[in-house]
Design a protein around this motif. Sequence first.
Motif, short mmCIF file in Angstrom:
data_model
loop_
_atom_site.label_atom_id
_atom_site.label_comp_id
_atom_site.label_asym_id
_atom_site.label_seq_id
_atom_site.Cartn_x
_atom_site.Cartn_y
_atom_site.Cartn_z
N HIS A 155 0.86 -1.18 0.00
CA HIS A 155 0.00 0.00 0.00
C HIS A 155 0.89 1.24 0.00
O HIS A 155 1.69 1.45 0.93
CB HIS A 155 -0.92 0.01 1.22
N ASP A 156 0.75 2.04 -1.04
CA ASP A 156 1.53 3.27 -1.17
C ASP A 156 0.67 4.43 -0.70
O ASP A 156 -0.35 4.76 -1.30
CB ASP A 156 1.94 3.46 -2.64
N THR A 157 1.10 5.05 0.41
CA THR A 157 0.32 6.14 1.02
C THR A 157 0.85 7.50 0.62
O THR A 157 0.57 8.50 1.30
CB THR A 157 0.35 6.00 2.55
N GLU A 158 1.64 7.59 -0.44
CA GLU A 158 2.18 8.89 -0.85
C GLU A 158 1.05 9.84 -1.21
O GLU A 158 0.16 9.52 -2.02
CB GLU A 158 3.11 8.71 -2.05
N ASN A 159 1.08 11.01 -0.60
CA ASN A 159 0.02 12.01 -0.79
C ASN A 159 0.65 13.40 -0.74
O ASN A 159 0.56 14.10 0.27
CB ASN A 159 -1.05 11.85 0.29
N GLY A 162 -1.63 16.34 0.25
CA GLY A 162 -2.31 16.29 1.54
C GLY A 162 -3.81 16.14 1.44
O GLY A 162 -4.54 16.65 2.30
N ASP A 163 -4.26 15.45 0.42
CA ASP A 163 -5.70 15.26 0.23
C ASP A 163 -6.20 14.19 1.19
O ASP A 163 -5.81 13.02 1.09
CB ASP A 163 -5.98 14.85 -1.22
N PRO A 164 -7.06 14.53 2.17
CA PRO A 164 -7.52 13.52 3.15
C PRO A 164 -8.40 12.45 2.52
O PRO A 164 -8.55 11.36 3.08
CB PRO A 164 -8.28 14.34 4.18
N SER A 165 -9.01 12.73 1.39
CA SER A 165 -9.89 11.75 0.75
C SER A 165 -9.14 10.75 -0.12
O SER A 165 -9.73 9.80 -0.63
CB SER A 165 -10.94 12.47 -0.10
N LEU A 166 -7.85 10.97 -0.31
CA LEU A 166 -7.06 10.08 -1.16
C LEU A 166 -6.73 8.80 -0.42
O LEU A 166 -6.15 8.82 0.67
CB LEU A 166 -5.77 10.78 -1.60
N LYS A 167 -7.10 7.68 -0.99
CA LYS A 167 -6.86 6.38 -0.37
C LYS A 167 -5.51 5.82 -0.82
O LYS A 167 -5.01 6.18 -1.89
CB LYS A 167 -7.97 5.40 -0.74
N PRO A 168 -4.90 4.95 0.00
CA PRO A 168 -3.62 4.34 -0.40
C PRO A 168 -3.78 3.56 -1.70
O PRO A 168 -4.79 2.91 -1.96
CB PRO A 168 -3.28 3.43 0.78
#
Length: 441
Positions: A155-159, A162-168
């Motif tokens: 699971h790549d959590t790169e954001n 900083g979008d809180p709605s973006l899923k891994p």
Amino acid sequence: MKQHKSPGKIKSALLNWLGVPQNVTETRSSFHDYSQSQSGQVVTADKALQLSAVWACVRLLSESISTLPLKLYHREPDGSRSLAQQHPVYNVLCRRPNLDMTPSRFMQMVVASLCLRGNAFIEKKTIGQRLIALVPRLPQNITVIRRNNGRLEYHDTENPRGDPSLKPRVIADNDMMHIRGFGLDGVCGMMPLKSGREVFGSAMSLETTAARYFQKGMSASGFVTFDKLLTREQRDTFNKELERFSGSENTGKVMLLEAGMKFNGITLDPQTSQMLESRDHSVEEICRWYRVPPFMVGHMTQQSSWASSVEGMNLIFLTNTLRPLLVNIEQEIARCLLENDEDYFAEFSVEGLLRTDSNGRAAYYTTALQNGWMSRNDVRRLENLPPIEGGELYTVQLNLTPLHQLGQENDGKKARAALNAGLLPEKTPSHHPTGTQQETE
């Protein structure tokens, strides 16, 4: 009455028969590097790299491996090898891993990730079944999960926004090249900064203490005594006045003591507090953690215990430090990129470490030429020189004669010498009684 097994029990029995681990969905590993040590320092990769020993060790390992040529070879039926330039992995691995990186920068990032976080993650970009790019992923953004079927999932959590709605983003194990460092479970490598947080935290505390010591003008603190008790206003005024004489930028200023004030200094030097010895010891501890000879990062106190020649030092560094990393990377390339195809393999050319020692290279080439397992053009190619005419000929020394031919060769030499000196008559034809010619001596 016949009992029927539930579907869940049938599935569990089938999975047990297949040998797939059960109840492993909770197994996950993340690679955030922050960890607080007993010294009070929070150890992270950015803070650890501020230590000169960590910076030198990581740069030494990553840059040394990135300068070694990495090539993809094909095994020929006769046991030799040839460059597999037509293989699709060759262009990606040896020429251009992705749009932004050269092979040297790509390998430098991979080794640095192994040194700091114990794992390196490279996502494979493909069109159909053809590999087109290798994109490194930051380990601190990757979470490894063991699924119910026994396969790994990333699971790549790169954001970056900083979008809180973006899923891994989920990456399957077939699309990820995971190079593991030293570990105990075979799934993920152990993080050096977490396992050695006390070593790195102590070194960070020593550096902070030394910086504060120099900030105070290389003098220890003291105390001021008064003849009478001060009021709150007088204490505040005195503390503000004292700031004018504190710090290295105020060294040499003369402080006026009045109203019965007396300054009592504390005599404490770095040698007495063993600050210098502790800092030297922290360098050796960090080098031991990365298995790097201290003299290779500029710590020269223990140089006498190592080899005295450059070639010997390079051999120790190659055998004990670099070789485990090289073999690990080569085998992961075979597993993840070549699908364990026995006809192809990747290999680092470690002969590049000898290029800094002209005497060692000369001795190596001389031995190869005299024993016939390299030609002169082979040597010229390694030295980036053009081939010469007749340079493909393999030669050996004439004095390397088999033992069973020594006597025969000596007899032949003596006979030729005697013939040249006129001691033996030359062979002349004679007539045989039957009318045929015969040579006599």
